[in-house]
Each structure stands twice: as structure tokens, then as C-alpha cells.
Design an enzyme around this catalytic site. Sequence first.
Site, short mmCIF file in Angstrom:
data_model
loop_
_atom_site.label_atom_id
_atom_site.label_comp_id
_atom_site.label_asym_id
_atom_site.label_seq_id
_atom_site.Cartn_x
_atom_site.Cartn_y
_atom_site.Cartn_z
N GLU A 83 14.96 -10.42 -12.67
CA GLU A 83 13.50 -10.54 -12.65
C GLU A 83 12.97 -10.92 -14.02
O GLU A 83 13.33 -10.34 -15.03
CB GLU A 83 12.85 -9.23 -12.17
CG GLU A 83 13.24 -8.83 -10.75
CD GLU A 83 12.73 -9.81 -9.68
OE1 GLU A 83 11.92 -10.69 -10.02
OE2 GLU A 83 13.16 -9.68 -8.53
N ARG A 93 2.84 -3.22 1.21
CA ARG A 93 2.83 -3.69 2.60
C ARG A 93 3.14 -2.53 3.55
O ARG A 93 2.64 -2.46 4.66
CB ARG A 93 3.87 -4.81 2.75
CG ARG A 93 3.90 -5.53 4.07
CD ARG A 93 4.97 -6.61 4.08
NE ARG A 93 6.29 -6.12 3.69
CZ ARG A 93 7.13 -5.48 4.48
NH1 ARG A 93 6.81 -5.24 5.73
NH2 ARG A 93 8.30 -5.06 4.04
N CYS A 146 9.26 -1.34 -6.76
CA CYS A 146 10.14 -1.92 -7.78
C CYS A 146 9.33 -2.55 -8.90
O CYS A 146 9.60 -2.32 -10.08
CB CYS A 146 11.09 -2.94 -7.17
SG CYS A 146 12.37 -2.16 -6.18
N HIS A 169 16.95 -7.19 -8.84
CA HIS A 169 16.92 -6.93 -7.40
C HIS A 169 18.25 -7.36 -6.78
O HIS A 169 18.83 -8.35 -7.20
CB HIS A 169 15.78 -7.73 -6.74
CG HIS A 169 14.52 -6.95 -6.53
ND1 HIS A 169 13.31 -7.35 -7.02
CD2 HIS A 169 14.29 -5.78 -5.85
CE1 HIS A 169 12.38 -6.46 -6.66
NE2 HIS A 169 12.95 -5.50 -5.95
N1 PCA Z 1 13.20 -1.80 -3.31
C1 PCA Z 1 11.76 -1.69 -3.20
C2 PCA Z 1 11.44 -0.30 -3.70
C3 PCA Z 1 12.73 0.43 -3.77
C4 PCA Z 1 13.77 -0.60 -3.60
O1 PCA Z 1 14.99 -0.42 -3.70
C5 PCA Z 1 11.01 -2.83 -3.88
O2 PCA Z 1 11.56 -3.93 -4.01
O3 PCA Z 1 9.87 -2.64 -4.30
#
Ligand code: PCA
Length: 217
Positions: A83, A93, A146, A169
Amino acid sequence: MTTTRTVLLTGFQPFGGERVNPSWQAVSALHGTRIAGHRVVARELPVAFGQSLKALRSALKETQPSLVICVGQAGGRAQLSLERVAINVDDARIPDNAGQQPIDVPVIADGPAAYFSTLPIKVMREALRGAGFPVEVSQTAGTYVCNHVFYGLMHALRRQRAVRAGFIHIPYSPAQASGHAGAASLPVETVTAALRLALKVALKTPLDIRAAAGAEH
Ligand code: PCA
């Protein structure tokens, strides 16, 4: 006496009806290991606005890390996403695990609109690609927990420029993807190996390179 430097890795609890979260499965496998002369400490964060940042701040205080990578799941993405940017907005959401669903509220009132990752994401992408891992630079971490944690992390460290930090991610694990027809997945062991390499490269690379990783949309 020399003190061992620490890197902090975080993953998340399961959310959104899933039974596991591969972000925690992958980072917990690195807990207690040593990478490039650093001791890895892994912590699991709750998937809840507010609480997640409280837990992160106490982990930062307790471990005094020299580098931090927070990891979360982005079901549906096909690659590891390095990111680039965290934005100052919560827009959920679905409710978080505490039942909260903030809409268009800032993560930090009066904070700047965004913070950039201070990890060498281009160098990390090249190294991961070279080792055969599917990886991309991502221009958005979303607006859920996140992004909230990523923004809060960079805000907490805003006056500690020597402590580099960012967010990655990861896709669904194969076990999860079977419940989401056609969704891409990556085995947890592959994610763990990729994170180990990502950490090693980040620790050894003080400056990022200039390499295109833009997107037109
Ligand atoms: N993914 C979510 C929150 C926790 C996770 O593992 C996100 O992308 O916001």
C-alpha cells in the site's frame, strides 16, 4: 550490552463472517524469528475502529520497533498489495466486529488528508517479483479498518521519521477462497515467505528506487 532491534508485524482477527484471517496466520508464523539482525514481534489486532488503534499504539510503546508492517486481508485481490497511501477517512461498507459502522468520519480529527508509506515499496516489489511472488503497488488501502490502522500507524509515527512503517494487503487463503467462487487466493505459507523477504528487503534498503508503479484508474 547490545540491544536487539525489533520489528513489529501485525495481523487481524477474522471478520466479515470468515473463520480465520490469513493476515494473522501469516504474521504469527514469523513471531520470535530473526530477520536481518532484528527480532520479529507479531501482534493480532481487533477488527474494530478505535480499538484496533489502541492495541497498535500499545504494541508500539511496548516494543519500540525500528520498522513496522501491518498486514490485512483484502479478499478478492489476486496479489500481495504494497500500500502506498493511507487516507484520513473511515467509511465502512459493513459493521466492524464491535458493530460500529462509521461513515465519512476522519480517522484523526484535524489530521492531514493522507500519509504515505515510508517503506521502500518499489524495491520491495522488485525483490518479491524476482522471487516469484505475485505483488503490486496499490494506490488505496480502502476505507475500512485496515486503512484506519494504516493511517493511525503513520500518524503515531509522524515525528519518528527513523521508524519506517507501512501496510500490506494479502489475498484470501485457499481455504477461504473455496467459499467465494472464483476468488483468487494465496497459500498462507507463501504469504509468510513473501513477508519474510519483504521485511528483509525493507530493513536493508534505506532509500526507495524510482520505478513506475502507477495506475490510470
Ligand atoms: N482486512 C480489513 C480489516 C481487517 C482485514 O484483515 C480491511 O481491509 O480493512
